[in-house]
Design an enzyme around this catalytic site. Structure first.
Site, short mmCIF file in Angstrom:
data_model
loop_
_atom_site.label_atom_id
_atom_site.label_comp_id
_atom_site.label_asym_id
_atom_site.label_seq_id
_atom_site.Cartn_x
_atom_site.Cartn_y
_atom_site.Cartn_z
N LYS A 43 -12.05 -44.90 -9.19
CA LYS A 43 -12.94 -45.14 -8.05
C LYS A 43 -13.56 -43.30 -7.82
CE LYS A 43 -11.87 -44.61 -3.61
NZ LYS A 43 -12.21 -43.70 -2.82
N ASN A 44 -12.41 -42.59 -7.95
CA ASN A 44 -12.74 -41.26 -7.36
C ASN A 44 -13.30 -40.46 -8.68
OD1 ASN A 44 -12.18 -41.78 -4.91
ND2 ASN A 44 -9.93 -40.54 -5.09
N ARG A 115 -17.78 -41.65 2.94
CA ARG A 115 -17.96 -40.29 2.96
C ARG A 115 -18.12 -39.39 1.67
NH1 ARG A 115 -15.33 -35.26 4.99
NH2 ARG A 115 -14.75 -34.43 3.15
N CYS A 139 -13.12 -39.90 10.39
CA CYS A 139 -12.46 -41.23 9.59
C CYS A 139 -11.05 -41.29 9.83
CB CYS A 139 -12.85 -40.50 8.17
SG CYS A 139 -11.42 -40.69 7.13
N ARG A 144 -11.61 -34.50 8.35
CA ARG A 144 -12.19 -34.26 7.21
C ARG A 144 -13.60 -33.58 7.33
NH1 ARG A 144 -11.31 -39.75 3.68
NH2 ARG A 144 -11.49 -38.28 1.95
N ILE A 146 -16.74 -30.79 6.14
CA ILE A 146 -17.26 -30.38 4.72
C ILE A 146 -17.54 -28.83 4.73
CG2 ILE A 146 -17.90 -32.62 4.03
CD1 ILE A 146 -20.83 -31.91 5.33
N ASP A 147 -17.09 -28.05 5.76
CA ASP A 147 -17.45 -26.73 5.96
C ASP A 147 -17.03 -26.13 4.46
OD1 ASP A 147 -14.74 -27.61 6.57
OD2 ASP A 147 -14.12 -25.48 6.60
N LEU A 148 -16.45 -26.38 3.80
CA LEU A 148 -16.13 -25.39 2.35
C LEU A 148 -17.14 -25.90 1.48
CD1 LEU A 148 -12.13 -26.25 1.96
CD2 LEU A 148 -13.32 -24.32 2.92
N ASP A 335 -2.64 -40.02 -1.38
CA ASP A 335 -3.28 -41.56 -1.65
C ASP A 335 -2.03 -42.28 -2.12
OD1 ASP A 335 -5.81 -40.80 -1.06
OD2 ASP A 335 -6.75 -40.97 -3.21
N VAL A 357 -1.71 -33.09 3.63
CA VAL A 357 -3.08 -33.00 3.28
C VAL A 357 -4.02 -33.52 4.46
CG1 VAL A 357 -5.16 -33.35 1.49
CG2 VAL A 357 -2.60 -33.13 0.76
N ARG A 427 -13.02 -51.74 -0.65
CA ARG A 427 -13.64 -50.43 -1.06
C ARG A 427 -13.17 -49.78 -2.20
NH1 ARG A 427 -13.23 -46.28 3.20
NH2 ARG A 427 -14.18 -45.09 1.52
C1 UD1 Z 1 -10.74 -37.16 -2.17
C2 UD1 Z 1 -10.32 -38.37 -2.31
C3 UD1 Z 1 -9.22 -39.02 -1.59
C4 UD1 Z 1 -8.05 -38.18 -1.49
C5 UD1 Z 1 -8.37 -36.56 -1.25
C6 UD1 Z 1 -7.28 -35.73 -1.40
C7 UD1 Z 1 -12.58 -39.12 -3.32
C8 UD1 Z 1 -13.81 -39.79 -3.03
N1 UD1 Z 1 -11.58 -39.14 -2.21
O1 UD1 Z 1 -11.28 -36.84 -0.71
O2 UD1 Z 1 -8.91 -40.23 -1.98
O3 UD1 Z 1 -7.26 -38.69 -0.53
O4 UD1 Z 1 -9.49 -36.13 -2.15
O5 UD1 Z 1 -6.72 -36.06 -2.61
O6 UD1 Z 1 -12.63 -38.37 -4.33
N2 UD1 Z 1 -11.32 -30.17 3.93
C9 UD1 Z 1 -11.79 -29.45 4.76
N3 UD1 Z 1 -13.03 -28.81 4.87
C10 UD1 Z 1 -13.84 -29.07 3.53
C11 UD1 Z 1 -13.42 -30.00 2.66
C12 UD1 Z 1 -12.18 -30.61 2.87
O7 UD1 Z 1 -11.40 -29.00 6.07
O8 UD1 Z 1 -15.12 -28.65 3.61
C13 UD1 Z 1 -10.08 -30.69 4.56
C14 UD1 Z 1 -10.04 -32.20 4.86
O9 UD1 Z 1 -10.20 -32.26 5.96
C15 UD1 Z 1 -8.53 -32.71 4.23
C16 UD1 Z 1 -8.28 -31.62 3.01
O10 UD1 Z 1 -9.28 -30.78 3.01
O11 UD1 Z 1 -7.71 -32.37 5.27
C17 UD1 Z 1 -8.79 -32.43 1.79
O12 UD1 Z 1 -10.02 -32.68 1.37
P1 UD1 Z 1 -10.76 -33.09 0.18
O13 UD1 Z 1 -9.48 -32.49 -1.12
O14 UD1 Z 1 -11.86 -32.41 0.14
O15 UD1 Z 1 -10.50 -34.48 -0.12
P2 UD1 Z 1 -11.72 -35.53 -0.39
O16 UD1 Z 1 -12.61 -34.73 -1.53
O17 UD1 Z 1 -12.63 -35.85 0.84
#
Ligand code: UD1
Length: 447
Positions: A43-44, A115, A139, A144, A146-148, A335, A357, A427
């Site tokens: 999926k990912n 997301r 969520c 979670r 998306i600032d980065l 996960d 995480v 999902r």
């Molecule tokens: C992806 C996976 C999800 C998995 C996660 C961690 C998909 C669709 N989903 O989610 O199944 O659990 O990786 O392996 O691929 N964060 C921020 N700011 C940002 C981005 C992330 O603070 O801009 C934080 C998030 O809140 C979270 C952590 O970083 O606490 C991990 O996020 P991230 O690695 O981005 O996970 P996803 O890509 O959302």
């Protein structure tokens, strides 16, 4: 029955009747699982390849796509923009033709559902110089942000603003929509989504981009493999430093999605809890190394027959409690935290599970406790005291992986477990109930 209104192409409303909100799994626990199960495409990875297909104007073919709700949501996201998508559910193949794209917007209705829809931002920004994407919001497993992603787009020369719940990203300057410019980006945290979004954006930028402290998941390497097949020039994906030499255009490509390690891990956990002679095919051991080693530490009778097949048998001795902490790859995958917790629930002694995480990733614990587990949450740790047995109960699937965890608990429990809100499970797991049934589980779906 639920009425779902979907906004399409800014005009029409499509009426979709869905049963998913009322469907439940009914599980009669206590069966021993055995036999073979084959793991679907990841999926990912599939979702990201679908988003990446927006980077070219010609047709892309993606094979080994899991036919799951999140994939259908991403299909809707693409179709909403005017992209043509054809789905061959039997052949598990998608053909995506972005030549007909009319809008660069991912609407709230879809981002709210999934997301990963925000992953279209990088490709849209790179190819069209603009993207309008709803802010995902909260969520079930944490806030979670998306600032980065946004900070990275800024470093590549984009501007963004937030208005009415949407992020408007643009490369606009006095000359019109310019091209993104390659730059050095250091991520504060190795976010998977940010790494992917920025890698896609940088593929069409002018000049070289280097992403340091990048996420290292195998799915990142899969995405880079696909982008390179489209004509991109990316090296280092799968390590913490990725270099992207921007190119002017990308073309369509054919690609096969890698197998899903989390689905594989879920079946390995199910087999460890109540299996004997379970053979998991298309499970790439290398991608599951830490999980595999943790199961060995518990005493699971697990054997990698070859690089892509894992066998689990009844253990010769009692399982042992362990401590486990989630971390970004190559650490223990968050996960798989819920499913290993179910296993530890039935291991005598005290185990500590630490979640590093995501916040709120222990919401399923109350459901397990209602089934007779003995788990206490202290901050981001779960203290798991092993119990002799679980007993069936009505429980909820709080999110995708939590949902899989309560199903596994139901397989091991005495009596009947009824799992509601299983749309979360659908999902991300392709035919989860049918695959478990194929291994001998007594599981059925009611609607
Ligand atoms: C992806 C996976 C999800 C998995 C996660 C961690 C998909 C669709 N989903 O989610 O199944 O659990 O990786 O392996 O691929 N964060 C921020 N700011 C940002 C981005 C992330 O603070 O801009 C934080 C998030 O809140 C979270 C952590 O970083 O606490 C991990 O996020 P991230 O690695 O981005 O996970 P996803 O890509 O959302």
């Amino acid at each position: 029955m639920v009425l779902n209104l979907t906004y399409v192409n800014g005009k029409k409303y499509r009426v979709v009747y869905r049963l998913i909100l009322v469907e439940r799994f009914i599980i009669k626990g206590g069966r021993t699982l055995s036999g073979r199960v084959s793991i679907s495409g990841a999926k990912n990875s599939a979702l990201k390849l679908m988003a990446a297909s927006l980077l070219s104007g010609s047709e892309t073919t993606i094979r080994n796509v899991p036919m799951i709700e999140d994939v259908y949501t991403m299909v809707e996201v693409l179709k909403t923009m005017g992209v043509k998508v054809s789905i061959d559910t039997t052949g598990k193949t998608l053909k995506i033709h972005p030549g007909s794209i009319k809008s660069q917007e991912a609407p709230y209705e879809m981002v709210r559902k999934m997301r990963a829809s925000v992953l279209v931002t990088g490709p849209l920004l790179a190819r069209f110089g603009r993207a309008r994407v709803a802010i995902p919001g909260g969520c079930n497993i944490g806030s979670r942000g998306i600032d980065l992603h946004l900070k990275g787009f800024e470093v590549l020369g984009a501007k963004y603003g937030i208005e009415h719940g949407y992020i408007n990203c643009s490369t606009e300057n006095k000359m019109g929509h310019g091209r993104l410019k390659g730059a050095d980006i250091n991520l504060d945290f190795p976010s998977r989504g940010a790494t992917e979004n920025l890698m896609m954006a940088a593929a069409l930028a002018h000049g070289r981009t280097t992403i340091t402290n990048a996420a290292r998941e195998p799915e990142i390497a899969d995405l880079a493999g696909f982008l390179n097949r489209m004509g991109a020039c990316i090296s280092g994906a799968g390590t913490d430093t990725i270099t992207i030499e921007g190119v002017e255009t990308l073309h369509g490509a054919e690609y096969e999605v890698m197998p899903d390690s989390i689905e594989a891990g879920t079946f390995i956990a199910a087999a460890s809890i109540c299996g004997n002679g379970v053979i998991i095919e298309n499970a790439v051991r290398h991608n599951l190394e830490v999980f595999y080693l943790k199961l060995k530490e518990i005493g699971v009778n697990i054997d990698a027959a070859n690089e892509n097949t894992i066998r689990v048998d009844r253990p010769e001795a009692d399982y042992r409690p362990i401590n486990v902490s989630t971390l970004p790859y190559p650490g223990f995958p968050t996960d798989l935290q819920p499913v290993i917790t179910v296993l530890l629930t039935l291991v005598q002694g005290v185990s500590i599970v630490t979640e590093n995480v995501f916040e709120n990733r222990f919401m399923y614990v109350d459901e397990l406790n209602r089934m007779g587990a003995n788990i206490k949450i202290e901050g981001h740790h779960a203290v798991v005291k092993g119990v002799r047995k679980l007993s069936g109960a009505p429980v909820r699937a709080f999110d995708l992986r939590a949902g899989a965890a309560v199903v596994l608990a139901g397989l091991a429990a005495e009596g009947t477990t009824e799992v509601s809100d299983i749309y979360h499970i659908q999902r991300g797991y392709e035919n989860f109930d049918l695959k478990l049934k194929g291994l001998g589980a007594d599981i059925s779906m009611t609607g």
